[in-house]
Motif scaffolding. Structure first.
Motif: not given
Length: 458
Positions: A131-149
């Motif tokens: 619920a409060t992941p340590d973004l430096a060490t936590a392992v994601p379980i799903a992800q994606n990225s995109g680009v926008v203006n």
């Protein structure tokens, strides 16, 4: 593309500070069921053409959390408890990462992120179990990225589908058929550990009510009531995987064999087959089907075929198609069909026929009959042969008789008689089985012109 379809939509709104502008929001969720997802490389959305920007806009994020076990639609892994968002320009953070955490008993969450308007902003989104992941060490379980203006005074939506980083696979069953109520072992990968709920399993759309996780690669599953033949689907942490192989739901296996001859009056569970001849056993194995969207059984491939067994190979041969060929001597055997662990009803088969024919005499010596009248005393011109047919029922129709030379001797019903003025020589008398002409017996008859008159001198 097998992904968590339409899982997340971001709305970016840019404008001058203090201006009121419309905000486009979309919810994490959808109404369509998922196909088995595949891990997809994170290929950014095509970069829009650069635009002039000024001022600030806001990124408004709304999340619909996965529902408890039993939900119909899963657009995020079941154990998702936080979403993290990174916004960057030329690889550098524009603002600090933002985390949206799931609160107890909450079904949705939302946040608003103020961001300076710019072109070619990259947006990275990751899902976490914590619920409060340590973004430096936590392992994601799903992800994606995109680009926008972020365009001045214009709402610019950005839709991203989250790709699960752990996708289950179904590789095999310990057996490919079973009855309702029996258990099978499903092997594969990605079935999860203790921190992930036990996967759900369905048989051609019918959910199993008994699932035990043995390990991350093994499940013990009960075949549920109402299950039908088709593919097995395992859903682990909200992500589905469909088996490549069909599991056949089996109900019964029976065999039969029609009487081949009118004389075979055996009971329904028994057949009599003549020596050297064949009959074909028929098998009927009933597999449950469920028609979906005009599907037919052929969609799932060829159903499994039974194997055949005989308790006494000496009674005859049995090939893989269930054709039985009787031996050449009396014998009995029990025939069964086998489908996986299941065995059919037993059929008794009897190899029956004529074993042999014998005569009570193998040699005779007779006199030729005179040209007219009866022969003198002491002359023997006829004799009787008795034939015995050694057979198993129902082959009891006696023999036919024949002479190799009727100019010397004839035979009728076993009575051998020489011809009138028969030339001297040898005749072969044959008794042949009516039921099996290959079985016969012979006697040799020697014909002479002189009788057996005994002269005595006093």
């Amino acid at each position: 593309m097998g992904v968590l379809s339409r899982a997340l939509t971001l709305a970016l709104t840019a404008g001058l500070v203090g201006c009121t502008v419309p905000v486009t929001q979309r919810v994490v969720g959808a109404s369509a069921p998922l196909a088995a997802p595949e891990v997809v490389p994170q290929t950014p959305i095509s970069t829009p053409a650069p635009v002039e920007t000024q001022g600030y806009g806001r990124l408004n994020l709304s999340v619909r959390w996965p529902e408890p076990s039993g939900y119909n639609v899963a657009l995020l892994p079941t154990t998702t408890n936080a979403i993290a968002i990174w916004i960057k320009k030329d690889g550098l953070p524009v603002i600090a990462p933002t985390v949206v955490s799931r609160q107890p008993n909450a079904t949705t969450a939302s946040t608003s992120i103020r961001v300076e308007a710019a072109s070619n902003l990259s947006v990275d989104i990751k899902a976490y179990r914590e619920a409060t992941p340590d973004l430096a060490t936590a392992v994601p379980i799903a992800q994606n990225s995109g680009v926008v203006n972020v365009v001045k005074s214009k709402a610019t939506p950005l839709s991203l589908s989250l790709n699960p980083l752990t996708v289950p696979t179904v590789t095999a069953f310990d057996r490919n058929l079973g009855r309702v109520g029996e258990t099978i072992t499903v092997t594969g990968t990605g079935f999860g550990s203790d921190q992930v709920p036990i996967p759900t399993v369905s048989f051609n759309g019918t959910p199993a009510t008994s699932v035990t996780r043995n390990s991350e690669t093994s499940l013990t599953v009960g075949v549920p009531s109402g299950a039908t033949s088709g593919y097995v689907v395992v859903t682990a942490d909200g992500v589905k995987s469909t088996s490549a192989a069909t599991f056949w739901v089996f109900s019964s296996l029976t065999i039969s064999a029609p009487a081949k001859e009118s004389w075979d009056t055996s009971p329904s569970a028994c057949r009599m087959v003549r020596y050297g001849q064949s009959i074909a056993f028929n098998e009927q194995h009933y597999l449950a089907w469920k028609a979906q969207d005009d599907e037919t059984s052929g969609r799932f491939g060829t159903p499994p075929l039974p194997t055949w067994a005989t308790s006494n190979p000496a009674a005859g041969g049995l090939d893989e198609a269930g054709q039985y060929t009787a031996a050449t001597a009396f014998a009995t055997s029990s025939i069964t069909a086998h489908l996986g662990p299941f065995t059919s009803n037993a059929f008794e088969v009897r190899a029956v026929g004529v074993d042999s024919v014998t005569l009570d005499q193998s040699e005779l010596s007779l006199n030729a009959r005179p040209s007219a009248g009866e022969p003198d005393l002491g002359y023997v011109t006829l004799a009787t042969l008795t034939a015995t047919v050694h057979t198993s029922a129902p082959f009891d129709h006696g023999v036919t008789w024949s002479s190799s030379d009727t100019n010397r001797a004839t035979v009728s019903n076993g009575v051998v008689q020489t011809a009138r003025l028969a030339p001297e020589g040898t005749v072969t008398i044959t008794a042949t089985s009516v039921d099996d002409p290959a079985k016969k017996a012979t006697a040799s008859v020697t014909v002479t012109n002189y009788g057996g008159l005994v002269l005595g001198i006093q």
